[in-house]
Motif scaffolding. Structure first.
Motif, PDB file in Angstrom:
ATOM      1  N   THR A   1       4.916 -11.513   3.226  1.00  0.00           N
ATOM      2  CA  THR A   1       3.707 -11.333   2.343  1.00  0.00           C
ATOM      3  C   THR A   1       4.228 -11.581   0.890  1.00  0.00           C
ATOM      4  O   THR A   1       3.408 -12.011   0.130  1.00  0.00           O
ATOM      5  CB  THR A   1       3.171  -9.825   2.390  1.00  0.00           C
ATOM      6  OG1 THR A   1       2.931 -10.058   3.842  1.00  0.00           O
ATOM      7  CG2 THR A   1       1.866  -9.712   1.554  1.00  0.00           C
ATOM      8  N   LEU A   2       5.395 -11.127   0.627  1.00  0.00           N
ATOM      9  CA  LEU A   2       5.910 -11.567  -0.766  1.00  0.00           C
ATOM     10  C   LEU A   2       6.017 -12.931  -0.970  1.00  0.00           C
ATOM     11  O   LEU A   2       5.443 -13.552  -2.312  1.00  0.00           O
ATOM     12  CB  LEU A   2       7.293 -10.561  -1.077  1.00  0.00           C
ATOM     13  CG  LEU A   2       6.922  -9.220  -1.111  1.00  0.00           C
ATOM     14  CD1 LEU A   2       8.385  -8.582  -1.537  1.00  0.00           C
ATOM     15  CD2 LEU A   2       6.015  -8.932  -2.394  1.00  0.00           C
TER      16      LEU A   2
ATOM     17  N   SER B   1       2.811 -14.684  -1.379  1.00  0.00           N
ATOM     18  CA  SER B   1       1.922 -14.180  -2.582  1.00  0.00           C
ATOM     19  C   SER B   1       2.343 -15.423  -3.727  1.00  0.00           C
ATOM     20  O   SER B   1       1.600 -15.229  -4.664  1.00  0.00           O
ATOM     21  CB  SER B   1       2.264 -12.670  -2.662  1.00  0.00           C
ATOM     22  OG  SER B   1       3.488 -12.695  -3.420  1.00  0.00           O
TER      23      SER B   1
ATOM     24  N   THR C   1      -3.519 -10.811  -6.942  1.00  0.00           N
ATOM     25  CA  THR C   1      -2.225 -11.188  -6.209  1.00  0.00           C
ATOM     26  C   THR C   1      -1.834  -9.633  -5.777  1.00  0.00           C
ATOM     27  O   THR C   1      -1.423  -9.431  -4.733  1.00  0.00           O
ATOM     28  CB  THR C   1      -1.278 -11.697  -7.257  1.00  0.00           C
ATOM     29  OG1 THR C   1      -1.662 -12.916  -7.444  1.00  0.00           O
ATOM     30  CG2 THR C   1      -0.009 -11.805  -6.273  1.00  0.00           C
TER      31      THR C   1
ATOM     32  N   TYR D   1      -4.097  -8.603  -2.887  1.00  0.00           N
ATOM     33  CA  TYR D   1      -3.675  -9.286  -1.646  1.00  0.00           C
ATOM     34  C   TYR D   1      -2.604  -8.908  -0.929  1.00  0.00           C
ATOM     35  O   TYR D   1      -2.331  -8.797   0.268  1.00  0.00           O
ATOM     36  CB  TYR D   1      -3.270 -10.985  -2.234  1.00  0.00           C
ATOM     37  CG  TYR D   1      -2.576 -11.727  -1.130  1.00  0.00           C
ATOM     38  CD1 TYR D   1      -3.273 -12.135   0.003  1.00  0.00           C
ATOM     39  CD2 TYR D   1      -1.482 -12.059  -1.298  1.00  0.00           C
ATOM     40  CE1 TYR D   1      -2.765 -13.048   0.876  1.00  0.00           C
ATOM     41  CE2 TYR D   1      -0.831 -12.675  -0.185  1.00  0.00           C
ATOM     42  CZ  TYR D   1      -1.374 -13.149   0.800  1.00  0.00           C
ATOM     43  OH  TYR D   1      -0.782 -14.077   1.994  1.00  0.00           O
ATOM     44  N   VAL D   2      -1.420  -8.636  -1.744  1.00  0.00           N
ATOM     45  CA  VAL D   2      -0.143  -8.119  -0.997  1.00  0.00           C
ATOM     46  C   VAL D   2      -0.330  -6.744  -0.565  1.00  0.00           C
ATOM     47  O   VAL D   2       0.082  -6.307   0.647  1.00  0.00           O
ATOM     48  CB  VAL D   2       0.855  -7.828  -2.214  1.00  0.00           C
ATOM     49  CG1 VAL D   2       2.237  -7.234  -1.541  1.00  0.00           C
ATOM     50  CG2 VAL D   2       1.474  -9.199  -2.597  1.00  0.00           C
TER      51      VAL D   2
ATOM     52  N   THR E   1      -2.873  -6.962   2.614  1.00  0.00           N
ATOM     53  CA  THR E   1      -2.121  -7.549   3.654  1.00  0.00           C
ATOM     54  C   THR E   1      -1.125  -6.759   4.508  1.00  0.00           C
ATOM     55  O   THR E   1      -1.236  -6.671   5.919  1.00  0.00           O
ATOM     56  CB  THR E   1      -1.538  -8.798   3.117  1.00  0.00           C
ATOM     57  OG1 THR E   1      -2.526  -9.688   2.822  1.00  0.00           O
ATOM     58  CG2 THR E   1      -0.900  -9.476   4.336  1.00  0.00           C
ATOM     59  N   LEU E   2      -0.324  -6.061   3.724  1.00  0.00           N
ATOM     60  CA  LEU E   2       0.458  -5.076   4.101  1.00  0.00           C
ATOM     61  C   LEU E   2      -0.123  -3.884   4.951  1.00  0.00           C
ATOM     62  O   LEU E   2       0.480  -3.420   5.760  1.00  0.00           O
ATOM     63  CB  LEU E   2       1.595  -4.669   3.152  1.00  0.00           C
ATOM     64  CG  LEU E   2       2.600  -5.816   3.008  1.00  0.00           C
ATOM     65  CD1 LEU E   2       3.571  -5.626   1.786  1.00  0.00           C
ATOM     66  CD2 LEU E   2       3.339  -6.523   4.272  1.00  0.00           C
TER      67      LEU E   2
ATOM     68  N   PHE F   1       2.817  -1.626  -5.406  1.00  0.00           N
ATOM     69  CA  PHE F   1       3.267  -2.834  -5.596  1.00  0.00           C
ATOM     70  C   PHE F   1       2.847  -3.217  -7.181  1.00  0.00           C
ATOM     71  O   PHE F   1       1.593  -3.141  -7.470  1.00  0.00           O
ATOM     72  CB  PHE F   1       2.486  -3.743  -4.584  1.00  0.00           C
ATOM     73  CG  PHE F   1       2.876  -5.219  -5.110  1.00  0.00           C
ATOM     74  CD1 PHE F   1       4.221  -5.658  -5.090  1.00  0.00           C
ATOM     75  CD2 PHE F   1       1.849  -6.219  -5.319  1.00  0.00           C
ATOM     76  CE1 PHE F   1       4.499  -7.210  -5.347  1.00  0.00           C
ATOM     77  CE2 PHE F   1       2.198  -7.521  -5.606  1.00  0.00           C
ATOM     78  CZ  PHE F   1       3.632  -7.773  -5.624  1.00  0.00           C
TER      79      PHE F   1
ATOM     80  N   ILE G   1       8.004  -3.811  -4.714  1.00  0.00           N
ATOM     81  CA  ILE G   1       7.293  -3.190  -3.959  1.00  0.00           C
ATOM     82  C   ILE G   1       8.053  -2.149  -3.245  1.00  0.00           C
ATOM     83  O   ILE G   1       9.107  -2.127  -2.983  1.00  0.00           O
ATOM     84  CB  ILE G   1       6.678  -4.092  -2.967  1.00  0.00           C
ATOM     85  CG1 ILE G   1       5.429  -3.590  -1.965  1.00  0.00           C
ATOM     86  CG2 ILE G   1       7.892  -4.618  -1.894  1.00  0.00           C
ATOM     87  CD1 ILE G   1       4.731  -4.432  -1.331  1.00  0.00           C
TER      88      ILE G   1
END
Length: 281
Positions: free
Chosen positions: A205-206, A209, A221, A224-225, A228-229, A240, A264
């Motif tokens: 995911t990183l 991103s 951003t 999003y991270v 998603t996680l 994060f 993160i």
């Protein structure tokens, strides 16, 4: 390779090297060594007359007693790996050797120690400063080697070096990853096979991103991270943050700095994992 448990014996051996004009490199570790550690050791061996690796699970940097209790300890296996990598001295003291009396020192490490890990793990970086300063006093290295997976820790140690005026070069080495991209960590040993399968989503995911960030804001951003996680089984993002890579202060816009890093921390079950990625460097 020699395994030494006493500071006095360690200093005697290092003095012999110093007498001949040699340089000393130090790789501080808490053991449970993996290829990430070995890359630090190999670089230390290449750049110094002698490489010293400390193997010590430091109690003062754990604010979670359960984490300290379960931290993997594999000294025999560690020593075999260190010898294969060219390490000259493994320093493996007992707690009583490093802390014959309680260390009550409190370090003014600045803002780099107060954000992110400093916020979520109160006292952690003070404990890091305690043990690293003790190791620097014992070894008096010319260079000390740290992995960039612990990105904030490097900034904190540099702050400590400046504060205490240590004549030590801090060498930061790139993150070493598994073939699937997951950052190597001693804590990975605590993951079940299913958790390990899910945990690779952190690095994946990183990486994704970076592309996402090209068309989206810093705030988008981050969302999003995190989103998603948090949608992945077993994973729970603690934080994060996207920060200035020098000051570690949060940035609001991609134009705020020429050096921007996303840091993160994610819980995978009960195991706390960290990673980071550079967006601008």
């Amino acid at each position: 390779m020699e395994v030494v448990t006493k500071i006095a014996d360690l200093q005697k051996k290092i003095a012999e090297i110093r007498t001949n004009g040699g340089t000393v490199g130090l790789v501080p570790t808490m053991g449970a060594l993996h290829n990430g550690h070995l890359e630090l050791v190999k670089r230390c061996v290449a750049e110094n007359s002698i490489c010293v690796v400390s193997v010590f699970v430091n109690p003062t940097q754990f604010n979670d007693k359960n984490d300290l209790l379960h931290y993997p300890r594999t000294l025999d296996a560690d020593c075999k790996l260190l010898e294969s990598a060219g390490c000259a001295i493994a320093f493996a003291p007992e707690v009583e050797e490093m802390y014959p009396v309680e260390d009550t020192r409190v370090f003014n490490l600045g803002a780099v120690a107060e954000v992110m890990e400093g916020k979520y793990r109160p006292g952690h970086f003070n404990g890091v400063a305690q043990i690293v300063s003790k190791l620097f006093d014992a070894v008096q290295p010319d260079r000390a080697y740290f992995g960039e997976k612990d990105f904030q820790q490097i900034a904190v140690i540099r702050s400590m070096v400046k504060l205490l005026n240590y004549p030590v070069e801090i060498v930061a080495c790139p993150i070493v990853r598994e073939d699937d991209g997951m950052a190597l960590s001693s804590r990975n040993l605590r993951l079940t096979p299913e958790q390990r399968k899910n945990a690779v989503s952190i690095s994946q995911t990183l990486f994704k991103s970076r592309t996402f960030a090209e068309q989206h804001s810093v705030a988008e951003t981050i969302d999003y991270v995190v989103n998603t996680l948090n949608s992945v089984t077993d994973l729970d993002v603690e934080y994060f943050e996207i920060v200035n890579g020098n000051t570690l202060l949060s940035v609001n816009d991609w134009s705020d700095s020429d050096y921007i890093v996303g840091c993160i921390t994610v819980y995978c079950g009960e195991v706390r994992l960290i990673d980071n990625i550079a967006y601008r460097r």
